[in-house]
Motif scaffolding. Structure first.
Motif, PDB file in Angstrom:
ATOM      1  N   ASP A  85       0.855  -1.177   0.000  1.00 24.44           N
ATOM      2  CA  ASP A  85       0.000   0.000   0.000  1.00 24.44           C
ATOM      3  C   ASP A  85       0.900   1.240   0.000  1.00 24.44           C
ATOM      4  N   ALA A  86       0.533   2.225  -0.785  1.00 23.93           N
ATOM      5  CA  ALA A  86       1.357   3.432  -0.915  1.00 23.93           C
ATOM      6  C   ALA A  86       1.092   4.457   0.183  1.00 23.93           C
ATOM      7  N   THR A  87       0.114   4.217   1.041  1.00 23.85           N
ATOM      8  CA  THR A  87      -0.171   5.208   2.075  1.00 23.85           C
ATOM      9  C   THR A  87       0.963   5.322   3.091  1.00 23.85           C
ATOM     10  N   GLY A  88       1.770   4.281   3.231  1.00 24.37           N
ATOM     11  CA  GLY A  88       2.930   4.370   4.118  1.00 24.37           C
ATOM     12  C   GLY A  88       3.929   5.405   3.633  1.00 24.37           C
ATOM     13  N   GLN A  89       4.092   5.491   2.312  1.00 24.74           N
ATOM     14  CA  GLN A  89       5.009   6.491   1.754  1.00 24.74           C
ATOM     15  C   GLN A  89       4.437   7.893   1.881  1.00 24.74           C
ATOM     16  N   VAL A  90       3.108   8.014   1.776  1.00 21.49           N
ATOM     17  CA  VAL A  90       2.471   9.321   1.963  1.00 21.49           C
ATOM     18  C   VAL A  90       2.663   9.790   3.404  1.00 21.49           C
ATOM     19  N   MET A  91       2.478   8.874   4.344  1.00 25.55           N
ATOM     20  CA  MET A  91       2.690   9.226   5.746  1.00 25.55           C
ATOM     21  C   MET A  91       4.156   9.572   6.004  1.00 25.55           C
ATOM     22  N   PHE A  92       5.075   8.896   5.308  1.00 26.39           N
ATOM     23  CA  PHE A  92       6.499   9.225   5.443  1.00 26.39           C
ATOM     24  C   PHE A  92       6.758  10.665   5.022  1.00 26.39           C
ATOM     25  N   VAL A  93       6.178  11.090   3.918  1.00 29.58           N
ATOM     26  CA  VAL A  93       6.372  12.469   3.460  1.00 29.58           C
ATOM     27  C   VAL A  93       5.781  13.452   4.469  1.00 29.58           C
ATOM     28  N   LEU A  94       4.614  13.130   5.031  1.00 27.31           N
ATOM     29  CA  LEU A  94       4.012  14.015   6.030  1.00 27.31           C
ATOM     30  C   LEU A  94       4.864  14.092   7.298  1.00 27.31           C
ATOM     31  N   ILE A  95       5.399  12.963   7.737  1.00 26.85           N
ATOM     32  CA  ILE A  95       6.257  12.963   8.923  1.00 26.85           C
ATOM     33  C   ILE A  95       7.550  13.714   8.640  1.00 26.85           C
ATOM     34  N   LEU A  96       8.082  13.564   7.434  1.00 31.11           N
ATOM     35  CA  LEU A  96       9.294  14.288   7.069  1.00 31.11           C
ATOM     36  C   LEU A  96       9.049  15.795   7.073  1.00 31.11           C
ATOM     37  N   ALA A  97       7.886  16.239   6.586  1.00 33.30           N
ATOM     38  CA  ALA A  97       7.546  17.664   6.626  1.00 33.30           C
ATOM     39  C   ALA A  97       7.371  18.138   8.063  1.00 33.30           C
ATOM     40  N   LEU A  98       6.744  17.302   8.893  1.00 29.60           N
ATOM     41  CA  LEU A  98       6.577  17.651  10.305  1.00 29.60           C
ATOM     42  C   LEU A  98       7.927  17.777  11.005  1.00 29.60           C
ATOM     43  N   ALA A  99       8.863  16.891  10.683  1.00 33.80           N
ATOM     44  CA  ALA A  99      10.193  16.959  11.284  1.00 33.80           C
ATOM     45  C   ALA A  99      10.922  18.226  10.852  1.00 33.80           C
ATOM     46  N   ALA A 100      10.746  18.620   9.592  1.00 33.52           N
ATOM     47  CA  ALA A 100      11.389  19.845   9.115  1.00 33.52           C
ATOM     48  C   ALA A 100      10.814  21.073   9.826  1.00 33.52           C
ATOM     49  N   VAL A 101       9.505  21.105  10.005  1.00 37.39           N
ATOM     50  CA  VAL A 101       8.873  22.227  10.695  1.00 37.39           C
ATOM     51  C   VAL A 101       9.299  22.263  12.159  1.00 37.39           C
ATOM     52  N   GLU A 102       9.345  21.084  12.793  1.00 39.18           N
ATOM     53  CA  GLU A 102       9.764  21.013  14.192  1.00 39.18           C
ATOM     54  C   GLU A 102      11.193  21.512  14.365  1.00 39.18           C
ATOM     55  N   THR A 103      12.064  21.158  13.449  1.00 38.78           N
ATOM     56  CA  THR A 103      13.444  21.607  13.520  1.00 38.78           C
ATOM     57  C   THR A 103      13.548  23.112  13.295  1.00 38.78           C
ATOM     58  N   ALA A 104      12.804  23.631  12.332  1.00 41.23           N
ATOM     59  CA  ALA A 104      12.848  25.063  12.047  1.00 41.23           C
ATOM     60  C   ALA A 104      12.340  25.884  13.229  1.00 41.23           C
ATOM     61  N   VAL A 105      11.236  25.467  13.815  1.00 37.56           N
ATOM     62  CA  VAL A 105      10.686  26.203  14.956  1.00 37.56           C
ATOM     63  C   VAL A 105      11.604  26.071  16.170  1.00 37.56           C
ATOM     64  N   GLY A 106      12.131  24.883  16.400  1.00 34.85           N
ATOM     65  CA  GLY A 106      13.043  24.690  17.531  1.00 34.85           C
ATOM     66  C   GLY A 106      14.302  25.520  17.401  1.00 34.85           C
ATOM     67  N   LEU A 107      14.885  25.538  16.211  1.00 37.82           N
ATOM     68  CA  LEU A 107      16.088  26.353  16.023  1.00 37.82           C
ATOM     69  C   LEU A 107      15.776  27.841  16.121  1.00 37.82           C
ATOM     70  N   ALA A 108      14.586  28.259  15.682  1.00 36.66           N
ATOM     71  CA  ALA A 108      14.200  29.669  15.831  1.00 36.66           C
ATOM     72  C   ALA A 108      14.075  30.045  17.310  1.00 36.66           C
ATOM     73  N   ILE A 109      13.520  29.148  18.115  1.00 37.45           N
ATOM     74  CA  ILE A 109      13.426  29.407  19.553  1.00 37.45           C
ATOM     75  C   ILE A 109      14.808  29.476  20.179  1.00 37.45           C
ATOM     76  N   ILE A 110      15.691  28.570  19.775  1.00 36.88           N
ATOM     77  CA  ILE A 110      17.054  28.576  20.314  1.00 36.88           C
ATOM     78  C   ILE A 110      17.776  29.866  19.938  1.00 36.88           C
TER      79      ILE A 110
END
Length: 107
Positions: free
Chosen positions: A57-82
């Motif tokens: 099923d390809a939905t696992g790859q879709v969720m991977f892309v969403l998690i990857l985007a979430l990780a990028a946003v989390e890193t950007a916001v965390g580094l901005a706070i730092i």
């Protein structure tokens, strides 16, 4: 035939998640804590990709892309706070000194 069995993927993801969790709980430096959170998110993404491959099923790859985007946003916001904390003269990146955030004058 897949190169890794689903149990191998789950074992690797569990190991990665455990390493990330240990990094969050043991290290007090905020940069290391952000890196550990990224490791934990990558472990979750690995489980989704492995499950998608297991059930064809390809939905696992879709969720991977969403998690990857979430990780990028989390890193950007965390580094901005730092960076904001560093700009306000905070002498350390130790997470235990979070009570020093009170009383900032933004005037």
């Amino acid at each position: 035939m897949p190169a890794f069995s689903f149990n191998d993927i789950l074992l690797l993801a569990t190991t990665l998640f455990s390493v990330g969790l240990a990094g969050v709980l043991v290290r007090r430096n905020m940069v290391f804590m952000l890196m550990s959170l990224d490791i934990m998110l990558n472990a979750a993404a690995l489980v989704f990709v492995g499950a998608g491959e297991r059930w064809h099923d390809a939905t696992g790859q879709v969720m991977f892309v969403l998690i990857l985007a979430l990780a990028a946003v989390e890193t950007a916001v965390g580094l901005a706070i730092i960076l904001c904390l560093h700009a306000h003269g905070r002498p350390t990146l130790d997470a235990d000194t979070g009570n020093l955030l009170r009383g900032w004058n933004h005037g």
